[in-house]
Design a protein around this motif. Sequence first.
Motif, PDB file in Angstrom:
ATOM      1  N   GLU A  97       0.847  -1.191   0.000  1.00  0.00           N
ATOM      2  CA  GLU A  97       0.000   0.000   0.000  1.00  0.00           C
ATOM      3  C   GLU A  97       0.885   1.245   0.000  1.00  0.00           C
ATOM      4  OE1 GLU A  97      -2.895   2.194   3.132  1.00  0.00           O
ATOM      5  OE2 GLU A  97      -3.308   0.056   2.822  1.00  0.00           O
ATOM      6  N   GLY A  98       0.550   2.188  -0.889  1.00  0.00           N
ATOM      7  CA  GLY A  98       1.310   3.426  -0.997  1.00  0.00           C
ATOM      8  C   GLY A  98       2.502   3.348  -1.937  1.00  0.00           C
ATOM      9  N   GLU A  99       2.869   2.148  -2.328  1.00  0.00           N
ATOM     10  CA  GLU A  99       4.002   1.986  -3.237  1.00  0.00           C
ATOM     11  C   GLU A  99       3.552   2.244  -4.677  1.00  0.00           C
ATOM     12  OE1 GLU A  99       7.456  -1.311  -4.304  1.00  0.00           O
ATOM     13  OE2 GLU A  99       5.680  -1.938  -3.207  1.00  0.00           O
ATOM     14  N   ARG A 100       4.439   2.844  -5.468  1.00  0.00           N
ATOM     15  CA  ARG A 100       4.154   3.143  -6.873  1.00  0.00           C
ATOM     16  C   ARG A 100       4.968   2.191  -7.758  1.00  0.00           C
ATOM     17  NH1 ARG A 100       2.121   7.189  -9.932  1.00  0.00           N
ATOM     18  NH2 ARG A 100       1.770   8.523  -8.134  1.00  0.00           N
ATOM     19  N   VAL A 101       4.290   1.648  -8.779  1.00  0.00           N
ATOM     20  CA  VAL A 101       4.968   0.855  -9.803  1.00  0.00           C
ATOM     21  C   VAL A 101       4.547   1.378 -11.177  1.00  0.00           C
ATOM     22  CG1 VAL A 101       5.261  -1.251  -8.430  1.00  0.00           C
ATOM     23  CG2 VAL A 101       3.186  -0.950  -9.806  1.00  0.00           C
ATOM     24  N   TYR A 102       5.326   1.021 -12.156  1.00  0.00           N
ATOM     25  CA  TYR A 102       5.071   1.422 -13.542  1.00  0.00           C
ATOM     26  C   TYR A 102       5.031   0.174 -14.402  1.00  0.00           C
ATOM     27  CZ  TYR A 102       6.541   5.796 -11.505  1.00  0.00           C
ATOM     28  OH  TYR A 102       6.640   6.893 -10.680  1.00  0.00           O
ATOM     29  N   ILE A 103       4.071   0.126 -15.305  1.00  0.00           N
ATOM     30  CA  ILE A 103       3.977  -0.992 -16.243  1.00  0.00           C
ATOM     31  C   ILE A 103       4.457  -0.472 -17.590  1.00  0.00           C
ATOM     32  CG2 ILE A 103       2.488  -2.679 -17.378  1.00  0.00           C
ATOM     33  CD1 ILE A 103       1.172  -1.272 -14.243  1.00  0.00           C
ATOM     34  N   LEU A 104       5.590  -1.022 -18.026  1.00  0.00           N
ATOM     35  CA  LEU A 104       6.219  -0.611 -19.274  1.00  0.00           C
ATOM     36  C   LEU A 104       5.950  -1.675 -20.335  1.00  0.00           C
ATOM     37  CD1 LEU A 104       9.723   0.420 -17.840  1.00  0.00           C
ATOM     38  CD2 LEU A 104       7.667   1.833 -18.054  1.00  0.00           C
ATOM     39  N   THR A 105       5.622  -1.233 -21.536  1.00  0.00           N
ATOM     40  CA  THR A 105       5.395  -2.140 -22.651  1.00  0.00           C
ATOM     41  C   THR A 105       6.473  -1.893 -23.698  1.00  0.00           C
ATOM     42  OG1 THR A 105       3.001  -2.002 -22.293  1.00  0.00           O
ATOM     43  CG2 THR A 105       3.739  -2.926 -24.396  1.00  0.00           C
ATOM     44  N   PHE A 106       7.207  -2.949 -24.014  1.00  0.00           N
ATOM     45  CA  PHE A 106       8.257  -2.865 -25.022  1.00  0.00           C
ATOM     46  C   PHE A 106       7.807  -3.593 -26.282  1.00  0.00           C
ATOM     47  CE2 PHE A 106      10.358  -2.419 -20.950  1.00  0.00           C
ATOM     48  CZ  PHE A 106      11.144  -1.292 -21.160  1.00  0.00           C
ATOM     49  N   ILE A 107       8.182  -3.051 -27.419  1.00  0.00           N
ATOM     50  CA  ILE A 107       7.793  -3.608 -28.713  1.00  0.00           C
ATOM     51  C   ILE A 107       9.064  -3.885 -29.506  1.00  0.00           C
ATOM     52  CG2 ILE A 107       6.499  -3.205 -30.845  1.00  0.00           C
ATOM     53  CD1 ILE A 107       4.952  -1.002 -29.108  1.00  0.00           C
ATOM     54  N   GLY A 108       9.173  -5.116 -30.000  1.00  0.00           N
ATOM     55  CA  GLY A 108      10.322  -5.504 -30.801  1.00  0.00           C
ATOM     56  C   GLY A 108       9.916  -5.828 -32.226  1.00  0.00           C
ATOM     57  N   ASN A 109      10.700  -5.363 -33.160  1.00  0.00           N
ATOM     58  CA  ASN A 109      10.529  -5.675 -34.574  1.00  0.00           C
ATOM     59  C   ASN A 109       9.125  -5.371 -35.106  1.00  0.00           C
ATOM     60  OD1 ASN A 109      11.437  -6.587 -37.089  1.00  0.00           O
ATOM     61  ND2 ASN A 109      10.735  -8.666 -36.683  1.00  0.00           N
ATOM     62  N   SER A 128       1.203  -9.718 -14.153  1.00  0.00           N
ATOM     63  CA  SER A 128       0.410  -9.488 -12.953  1.00  0.00           C
ATOM     64  C   SER A 128       1.314  -9.077 -11.806  1.00  0.00           C
ATOM     65  CB  SER A 128      -0.371 -10.748 -12.573  1.00  0.00           C
ATOM     66  OG  SER A 128       0.525 -11.797 -12.255  1.00  0.00           O
ATOM     67  N   PHE A 129       0.693  -8.557 -10.776  1.00  0.00           N
ATOM     68  CA  PHE A 129       1.368  -8.248  -9.529  1.00  0.00           C
ATOM     69  C   PHE A 129       0.348  -8.396  -8.415  1.00  0.00           C
ATOM     70  CE2 PHE A 129      -0.197  -4.300 -11.340  1.00  0.00           C
ATOM     71  CZ  PHE A 129      -0.878  -3.720 -10.289  1.00  0.00           C
ATOM     72  N   SER A 130       0.826  -8.592  -7.218  1.00  0.00           N
ATOM     73  CA  SER A 130      -0.071  -8.733  -6.065  1.00  0.00           C
ATOM     74  C   SER A 130       0.018  -7.508  -5.184  1.00  0.00           C
ATOM     75  CB  SER A 130       0.306  -9.969  -5.233  1.00  0.00           C
ATOM     76  OG  SER A 130       0.021 -11.137  -5.956  1.00  0.00           O
ATOM     77  N   LEU A 131      -1.159  -6.958  -4.857  1.00  0.00           N
ATOM     78  CA  LEU A 131      -1.230  -5.840  -3.926  1.00  0.00           C
ATOM     79  C   LEU A 131      -1.410  -6.419  -2.542  1.00  0.00           C
ATOM     80  CD1 LEU A 131      -1.372  -2.825  -3.284  1.00  0.00           C
ATOM     81  CD2 LEU A 131      -3.827  -2.926  -3.772  1.00  0.00           C
ATOM     82  N   VAL A 189       2.536   4.205 -20.904  1.00  0.00           N
ATOM     83  CA  VAL A 189       3.171   3.763 -19.659  1.00  0.00           C
ATOM     84  C   VAL A 189       2.123   3.907 -18.562  1.00  0.00           C
ATOM     85  CG1 VAL A 189       4.980   4.232 -17.968  1.00  0.00           C
ATOM     86  CG2 VAL A 189       5.485   4.416 -20.425  1.00  0.00           C
ATOM     87  N   LEU A 190       1.829   2.811 -17.889  1.00  0.00           N
ATOM     88  CA  LEU A 190       0.816   2.823 -16.841  1.00  0.00           C
ATOM     89  C   LEU A 190       1.480   2.994 -15.478  1.00  0.00           C
ATOM     90  CD1 LEU A 190      -1.287  -0.257 -18.028  1.00  0.00           C
ATOM     91  CD2 LEU A 190      -1.638   2.146 -18.597  1.00  0.00           C
ATOM     92  N   GLY A 191       0.899   3.847 -14.657  1.00  0.00           N
ATOM     93  CA  GLY A 191       1.352   3.999 -13.291  1.00  0.00           C
ATOM     94  C   GLY A 191       0.309   3.414 -12.349  1.00  0.00           C
ATOM     95  N   PHE A 192       0.745   2.843 -11.249  1.00  0.00           N
ATOM     96  CA  PHE A 192      -0.172   2.250 -10.283  1.00  0.00           C
ATOM     97  C   PHE A 192       0.341   2.556  -8.884  1.00  0.00           C
ATOM     98  CE2 PHE A 192      -1.339  -1.077  -7.305  1.00  0.00           C
ATOM     99  CZ  PHE A 192      -2.710  -1.170  -7.493  1.00  0.00           C
ATOM    100  N   VAL A 193      -0.582   3.003  -8.020  1.00  0.00           N
ATOM    101  CA  VAL A 193      -0.282   3.189  -6.604  1.00  0.00           C
ATOM    102  C   VAL A 193      -1.326   2.404  -5.828  1.00  0.00           C
ATOM    103  CG1 VAL A 193      -0.121   4.819  -4.685  1.00  0.00           C
ATOM    104  CG2 VAL A 193       0.653   5.496  -6.955  1.00  0.00           C
ATOM    105  N   GLY A 194      -0.879   1.511  -4.977  1.00  0.00           N
ATOM    106  CA  GLY A 194      -1.805   0.749  -4.145  1.00  0.00           C
ATOM    107  C   GLY A 194      -2.406   1.649  -3.077  1.00  0.00           C
ATOM    108  N   GLU A 195      -3.717   1.869  -3.167  1.00  0.00           N
ATOM    109  CA  GLU A 195      -4.397   2.718  -2.202  1.00  0.00           C
ATOM    110  C   GLU A 195      -5.139   1.866  -1.182  1.00  0.00           C
ATOM    111  OE1 GLU A 195      -6.816   5.366  -4.511  1.00  0.00           O
ATOM    112  OE2 GLU A 195      -5.068   6.309  -5.445  1.00  0.00           O
ATOM    113  N   GLU A 196      -5.473   2.477  -0.051  1.00  0.00           N
ATOM    114  CA  GLU A 196      -6.135   1.766   1.048  1.00  0.00           C
ATOM    115  C   GLU A 196      -7.422   1.083   0.600  1.00  0.00           C
ATOM    116  OE1 GLU A 196      -8.083   2.764   5.414  1.00  0.00           O
ATOM    117  OE2 GLU A 196      -6.722   4.215   4.500  1.00  0.00           O
ATOM    118  N   LYS A 197      -8.196   1.723  -0.277  1.00  0.00           N
ATOM    119  CA  LYS A 197      -9.486   1.180  -0.717  1.00  0.00           C
ATOM    120  C   LYS A 197      -9.357   0.103  -1.798  1.00  0.00           C
ATOM    121  CE  LYS A 197     -10.290   4.866  -4.138  1.00  0.00           C
ATOM    122  NZ  LYS A 197      -9.536   4.245  -5.162  1.00  0.00           N
TER     123      LYS A 197
END
Length: 139
Positions: A38-50, A135-138, A101-109
């Motif tokens: 909770e409260g931590e920020r992550v980023y989901i990056l998408t890379f494209i090849g060829n 995937s990731f686990s909150l 680029v997606l940003g995600f912050v785990g919030e209390e709710k």
Amino acid sequence: MNGVGGWLVVTPNESWEERWNTPEGTTPYFDEADTVAEGERVYILTFIGNPGRSSNGDVNVTCDIEVQRPDGTYSQQLKNAVCLKSHVGGPPSSLYLSNQVLGFVGEEKDPRGKWIVRITLQDNVRHVSLPLETSFSLQ
């Protein structure tokens, strides 16, 4: 699929953009996160090849984006977002970062558990789709 490749990375690196914009010949490194507090920020990056290139060297990759909560509902659903549309140089083996680029912050709710990120790349030059999932686990 049909020459185009993709890769999703969930990273806690706040400096992801600086790491990506390294000099040519330098391979950027991204830490990966499979759990988020909770409260931590992550980023989901998408890379494209060829990606497919038109006769003048333009690429046109759009993407469908879904972020599914542990309860099965969606926090985000987006269709036909521009992921990579430009004139590109370099060899076909070059790797490109999507504009989405997606940003995600785990919030209390937010529900705890496994969050699933699905991004389908659509190479509009080659007329192929490539589904990606991570995937990731909150906690």
